[in-house]
Design a protein around this motif. Structure first.
Motif: not given
Length: 260
Positions: A48-69
């Motif tokens: 739940t750390d605020q440094c989770d930029e992928t989660g914040l970005l997905a929620r802000s833009l209504g998208l799904t983080c489909s993959c990460f490397a």
């Protein structure tokens, strides 16, 4: 039709609160694919750390983080472990199927970089996306891209190939043609600015008729384009020309079968 955007979150820094406002023109039209470089992603689930930029970005833009490397990581001191990793992420919008994704390494030490790839499909059209850090010298860029275009993924024909990077290209158009000669693709348009590179490559043999594009540059720290893929090969065969997902390959394709 695909709307593809690349967002350089570190140049200049942009907060999650600012993103919906800065990206509102694109959000109204809809984003199908969003590529980010140097973005923080949790290394453990349910963080739940605020440094989770992928989660914040997905929620802000209504998208799904489909993959990460994750990028190549420096060794941590013994007994320590970071809760977050930095690397490349690909986000998808509604109606976009993720058929395949993964990562591999290009370049040579100490300039090795991790490439995140994803094969996407929307409305019967397929796009293969590569998301990575581009080197800061022409020599290393040429080495990276030579490795990339010799990869087996680029021996298959898809609707189009898209390159998303965080640095602009230092190579000439002639050099790009030489580098891509071993693959099934040729450069169609390369948008290169201080925000990075958004490159579009068309198949050499028959799967694309035209690619009308609308480059969109503005206050957004990134690049965006719209790709409309048309098929040129007319055939009486019932099999589709777009790639099948692993589930479709396993069950066998049928024109009237609906796949989840």
């Amino acid at each position: 039709m695909f709307r593809i955007t690349t967002l350089n979150t570190s140049y200049p820094p942009i907060s999650a609160e600012e993103l919906p406002v800065r990206m509102s023109p694109l959000l109204r039209q809809g984003i199908d694919l969003l590529c980010c470089q140097s973005i923080a992603h949790p290394s453990v689930p349910r963080s739940t750390d605020q440094c989770d930029e992928t989660g914040l970005l997905a929620r802000s833009l209504g998208l799904t983080c489909s993959c990460f490397a994750a990028d190549r990581q420096k060794k941590s001191p013994k007994g320590t472990h970071s809760l977050f990793l930095r690397g490349q992420a690909i986000f998808t919008g509604p109606g976009v199927w993720m058929l395949n994704s993964g990562s591999f390494v290009i370049g040579e030490e100490p300039c090795e970089e991790v490439v995140l790839f994803a094969l996407m499909r929307k409305n019967g059209s397929s796009v293969l996306v590569f998301n990575f850090h581009l080197a800061d010298s022409a020599k290393e860029q040429e080495r990276q891209l030579t490795d990339l275009f010799q990869h087996n993924l680029l021996k298959e024909v898809y609707g189009a190939v898209v390159l998303c990077t965080d640095r602009h290209s230092l190579l000439s158009p002639k050099k790009w043609l030489n580098i891509t000669a071993t693959s099934c693709y040729t450069p169609y348009q390369l948008e290169s600015t201080d925000h990075g590179l958004l490159g579009l490559l068309a198949a050499k043999n028959g799967s694309i008729a035209n690619l009308p594009m609308e480059p969109e540059l503005g206050a957004l720290p990134g690049l965006s384009l719209v790709v409309d893929i048309k098929r040129t090969v007319k055939s009486k065969r019932s099999r589709p020309s777009f790639p099948l997902s692993f589930r479709e390959q396993w069950l066998g394709y049928h024109d009237n079968r609906v796949f989840a």
